[in-house]
Scaffold this motif. Sequence first.
Motif, PDB file in Angstrom:
ATOM      1  N   LEU A 165       0.832  -1.210   0.000  1.00 36.79           N
ATOM      2  CA  LEU A 165       0.000   0.000   0.000  1.00 36.79           C
ATOM      3  C   LEU A 165       0.861   1.253   0.000  1.00 36.79           C
ATOM      4  O   LEU A 165       0.546   2.243  -0.677  1.00 36.79           O
ATOM      5  CB  LEU A 165      -0.926  -0.017   1.217  1.00 36.79           C
ATOM      6  N   THR A 166       1.959   1.227   0.743  1.00 34.60           N
ATOM      7  CA  THR A 166       2.830   2.400   0.795  1.00 34.60           C
ATOM      8  C   THR A 166       3.443   2.692  -0.570  1.00 34.60           C
ATOM      9  O   THR A 166       3.503   3.847  -1.008  1.00 34.60           O
ATOM     10  CB  THR A 166       3.941   2.171   1.825  1.00 34.60           C
ATOM     11  N   LEU A 167       3.899   1.677  -1.272  1.00 34.37           N
ATOM     12  CA  LEU A 167       4.491   1.878  -2.594  1.00 34.37           C
ATOM     13  C   LEU A 167       3.457   2.398  -3.598  1.00 34.37           C
ATOM     14  O   LEU A 167       3.772   3.236  -4.445  1.00 34.37           O
ATOM     15  CB  LEU A 167       5.104   0.558  -3.096  1.00 34.37           C
ATOM     16  N   ILE A 168       2.221   1.924  -3.482  1.00 29.06           N
ATOM     17  CA  ILE A 168       1.180   2.390  -4.409  1.00 29.06           C
ATOM     18  C   ILE A 168       0.833   3.839  -4.130  1.00 29.06           C
ATOM     19  O   ILE A 168       0.685   4.658  -5.058  1.00 29.06           O
ATOM     20  CB  ILE A 168      -0.065   1.486  -4.305  1.00 29.06           C
ATOM     21  N   LEU A 169       0.725   4.204  -2.867  1.00 27.10           N
ATOM     22  CA  LEU A 169       0.389   5.585  -2.513  1.00 27.10           C
ATOM     23  C   LEU A 169       1.508   6.544  -2.898  1.00 27.10           C
ATOM     24  O   LEU A 169       1.251   7.705  -3.230  1.00 27.10           O
ATOM     25  CB  LEU A 169       0.084   5.685  -1.019  1.00 27.10           C
ATOM     26  N   LYS A 170       2.745   6.093  -2.878  1.00 26.16           N
ATOM     27  CA  LYS A 170       3.871   6.947  -3.264  1.00 26.16           C
ATOM     28  C   LYS A 170       4.152   6.870  -4.770  1.00 26.16           C
ATOM     29  O   LYS A 170       5.159   7.413  -5.232  1.00 26.16           O
ATOM     30  CB  LYS A 170       5.122   6.522  -2.496  1.00 26.16           C
ATOM     31  N   GLU A 171       3.275   6.180  -5.504  1.00 24.46           N
ATOM     32  CA  GLU A 171       3.370   6.076  -6.955  1.00 24.46           C
ATOM     33  C   GLU A 171       4.672   5.413  -7.388  1.00 24.46           C
ATOM     34  O   GLU A 171       5.212   5.674  -8.460  1.00 24.46           O
ATOM     35  CB  GLU A 171       3.238   7.449  -7.627  1.00 24.46           C
ATOM     36  N   GLN A 172       5.203   4.526  -6.562  1.00 22.18           N
ATOM     37  CA  GLN A 172       6.388   3.762  -6.924  1.00 22.18           C
ATOM     38  C   GLN A 172       6.032   2.384  -7.488  1.00 22.18           C
ATOM     39  O   GLN A 172       6.928   1.640  -7.904  1.00 22.18           O
ATOM     40  CB  GLN A 172       7.298   3.586  -5.696  1.00 22.18           C
ATOM     41  N   LEU A 173       4.726   2.104  -7.524  1.00 22.33           N
ATOM     42  CA  LEU A 173       4.256   0.838  -8.056  1.00 22.33           C
ATOM     43  C   LEU A 173       2.921   1.085  -8.746  1.00 22.33           C
ATOM     44  O   LEU A 173       2.056   1.756  -8.190  1.00 22.33           O
ATOM     45  CB  LEU A 173       4.099  -0.207  -6.935  1.00 22.33           C
ATOM     46  N   GLU A 174       2.790   0.563  -9.957  1.00 23.11           N
ATOM     47  CA  GLU A 174       1.567   0.773 -10.719  1.00 23.11           C
ATOM     48  C   GLU A 174       0.458  -0.155 -10.208  1.00 23.11           C
ATOM     49  O   GLU A 174       0.659  -1.367 -10.080  1.00 23.11           O
ATOM     50  CB  GLU A 174       1.801   0.491 -12.206  1.00 23.11           C
ATOM     51  N   PRO A 175      -0.726   0.393  -9.891  1.00 24.76           N
ATOM     52  CA  PRO A 175      -1.824  -0.475  -9.428  1.00 24.76           C
ATOM     53  C   PRO A 175      -2.262  -1.480 -10.472  1.00 24.76           C
ATOM     54  O   PRO A 175      -2.765  -2.559 -10.130  1.00 24.76           O
ATOM     55  CB  PRO A 175      -2.943   0.538  -9.121  1.00 24.76           C
ATOM     56  N   ALA A 176      -2.096  -1.159 -11.758  1.00 18.26           N
ATOM     57  CA  ALA A 176      -2.529  -2.095 -12.795  1.00 18.26           C
ATOM     58  C   ALA A 176      -1.728  -3.382 -12.780  1.00 18.26           C
ATOM     59  O   ALA A 176      -2.173  -4.414 -13.291  1.00 18.26           O
ATOM     60  CB  ALA A 176      -2.429  -1.426 -14.168  1.00 18.26           C
ATOM     61  N   GLU A 177      -0.505  -3.349 -12.191  1.00 21.01           N
ATOM     62  CA  GLU A 177       0.340  -4.533 -12.155  1.00 21.01           C
ATOM     63  C   GLU A 177       0.024  -5.445 -10.982  1.00 21.01           C
ATOM     64  O   GLU A 177       0.612  -6.526 -10.863  1.00 21.01           O
ATOM     65  CB  GLU A 177       1.811  -4.109 -12.093  1.00 21.01           C
ATOM     66  N   ILE A 178      -0.870  -5.021 -10.093  1.00 20.47           N
ATOM     67  CA  ILE A 178      -1.163  -5.788  -8.883  1.00 20.47           C
ATOM     68  C   ILE A 178      -2.332  -6.726  -9.149  1.00 20.47           C
ATOM     69  O   ILE A 178      -3.367  -6.327  -9.690  1.00 20.47           O
ATOM     70  CB  ILE A 178      -1.501  -4.837  -7.711  1.00 20.47           C
ATOM     71  N   ASP A 179      -2.172  -7.979  -8.747  1.00 20.30           N
ATOM     72  CA  ASP A 179      -3.219  -8.982  -8.892  1.00 20.30           C
ATOM     73  C   ASP A 179      -4.071  -8.965  -7.619  1.00 20.30           C
ATOM     74  O   ASP A 179      -3.669  -9.499  -6.572  1.00 20.30           O
ATOM     75  CB  ASP A 179      -2.592 -10.359  -9.117  1.00 20.30           C
ATOM     76  N   ILE A 180      -5.232  -8.345  -7.690  1.00 19.79           N
ATOM     77  CA  ILE A 180      -6.089  -8.212  -6.515  1.00 19.79           C
ATOM     78  C   ILE A 180      -6.575  -9.583  -6.051  1.00 19.79           C
ATOM     79  O   ILE A 180      -6.670  -9.862  -4.850  1.00 19.79           O
ATOM     80  CB  ILE A 180      -7.290  -7.304  -6.840  1.00 19.79           C
ATOM     81  N   ALA A 181      -6.907 -10.469  -7.009  1.00 15.74           N
ATOM     82  CA  ALA A 181      -7.412 -11.793  -6.640  1.00 15.74           C
ATOM     83  C   ALA A 181      -6.387 -12.574  -5.828  1.00 15.74           C
ATOM     84  O   ALA A 181      -6.742 -13.287  -4.882  1.00 15.74           O
ATOM     85  CB  ALA A 181      -7.804 -12.566  -7.904  1.00 15.74           C
ATOM     86  N   ALA A 182      -5.108 -12.434  -6.170  1.00 11.82           N
ATOM     87  CA  ALA A 182      -4.073 -13.149  -5.419  1.00 11.82           C
ATOM     88  C   ALA A 182      -3.989 -12.643  -3.985  1.00 11.82           C
ATOM     89  O   ALA A 182      -3.739 -13.418  -3.052  1.00 11.82           O
ATOM     90  CB  ALA A 182      -2.724 -12.992  -6.126  1.00 11.82           C
ATOM     91  N   ILE A 183      -4.212 -11.330  -3.773  1.00 15.73           N
ATOM     92  CA  ILE A 183      -4.195 -10.776  -2.409  1.00 15.73           C
ATOM     93  C   ILE A 183      -5.349 -11.348  -1.601  1.00 15.73           C
ATOM     94  O   ILE A 183      -5.204 -11.718  -0.429  1.00 15.73           O
ATOM     95  CB  ILE A 183      -4.266  -9.245  -2.466  1.00 15.73           C
ATOM     96  N   VAL A 184      -6.535 -11.429  -2.212  1.00 14.75           N
ATOM     97  CA  VAL A 184      -7.693 -11.984  -1.510  1.00 14.75           C
ATOM     98  C   VAL A 184      -7.456 -13.439  -1.151  1.00 14.75           C
ATOM     99  O   VAL A 184      -7.779 -13.890  -0.036  1.00 14.75           O
ATOM    100  CB  VAL A 184      -8.959 -11.808  -2.373  1.00 14.75           C
ATOM    101  N   VAL A 185      -6.893 -14.204  -2.094  1.00 13.70           N
ATOM    102  CA  VAL A 185      -6.623 -15.621  -1.814  1.00 13.70           C
ATOM    103  C   VAL A 185      -5.629 -15.761  -0.659  1.00 13.70           C
ATOM    104  O   VAL A 185      -5.791 -16.614   0.228  1.00 13.70           O
ATOM    105  CB  VAL A 185      -6.092 -16.312  -3.084  1.00 13.70           C
TER     106      VAL A 185
END
Length: 260
Positions: A23-43
């Motif tokens: 979450l910190t990397l996404i908020l600081k724009e150091q990681l693109e949200p489109a590259e994150i697999d949300i389903a894998a986080i839920v699993v």
Amino acid sequence: MASAVRDLELDLDAFEGPFDLLLTLILKEQLEPAEIDIAAIVVAFVQRLSRPTPLGREGREEIDLDACGEFLVLIAALLEIKARQLFPEEGAELAELEPEEAAEELARRLAEYRRMKEAATWLRERLQGELERYFRLGPAPLAPRAERRLAAQDPQGLATALRGLAVPPPKVSLSHMALRFPPVAQFLERFRAVLRRRRVFDFDGEVAGLSRVEQAVAFLALLELRKAGEVALAQAAPFAPIRVSRDEQERMTQWTVRSA
């Protein structure tokens, strides 16, 4: 509660580490949200919940509802960020936020979630405290019963009222609704008299000023004259004035008699 979510270890294609760092990397724009697999986080979170936990008071495994609630808030915020970036027009508002502002927005949502959770806890405690109280739908058994008392009655007035009901109502007159049709013979003689004075006349002008019922009867008389061959009818166009004249055969007979 907090460590159960923030220290959740993730092993994704674009990230490996705790959920809090993601979450910190996404908020600081150091990681693109489109590259994150949300389903894998839920699993990963569901697998974390499936681990053995202490038994509850009823002998069943208890689920950490606090951790589930906080995870839902965080994953919802992450989904919103990812969804907004899929549409340029929707991502304009998000692009204007600084990383600190985005972190404040996420903190605000967590605070709102905690307020709702505290309200739910208060309601649950209030319900537990009221379980031993009962209420009655009907009146109390020891309440005095109200006595029904009738007002003073006047037998003579009751008899007068009953006599009035026994009288049959007056018959309603329907005479004003009856239609009075003038005799057809009246218009037959009228049209014959007109034709004796004139060779041709206008039907509309002749019946002007009459009621609709009288005009209808006059038209029937005109049809009778036409059926008997006494008159000839002519009309230049639909709804045009009707011209009434003496029949040609009748005029020829009168001309022959006069010539002879």
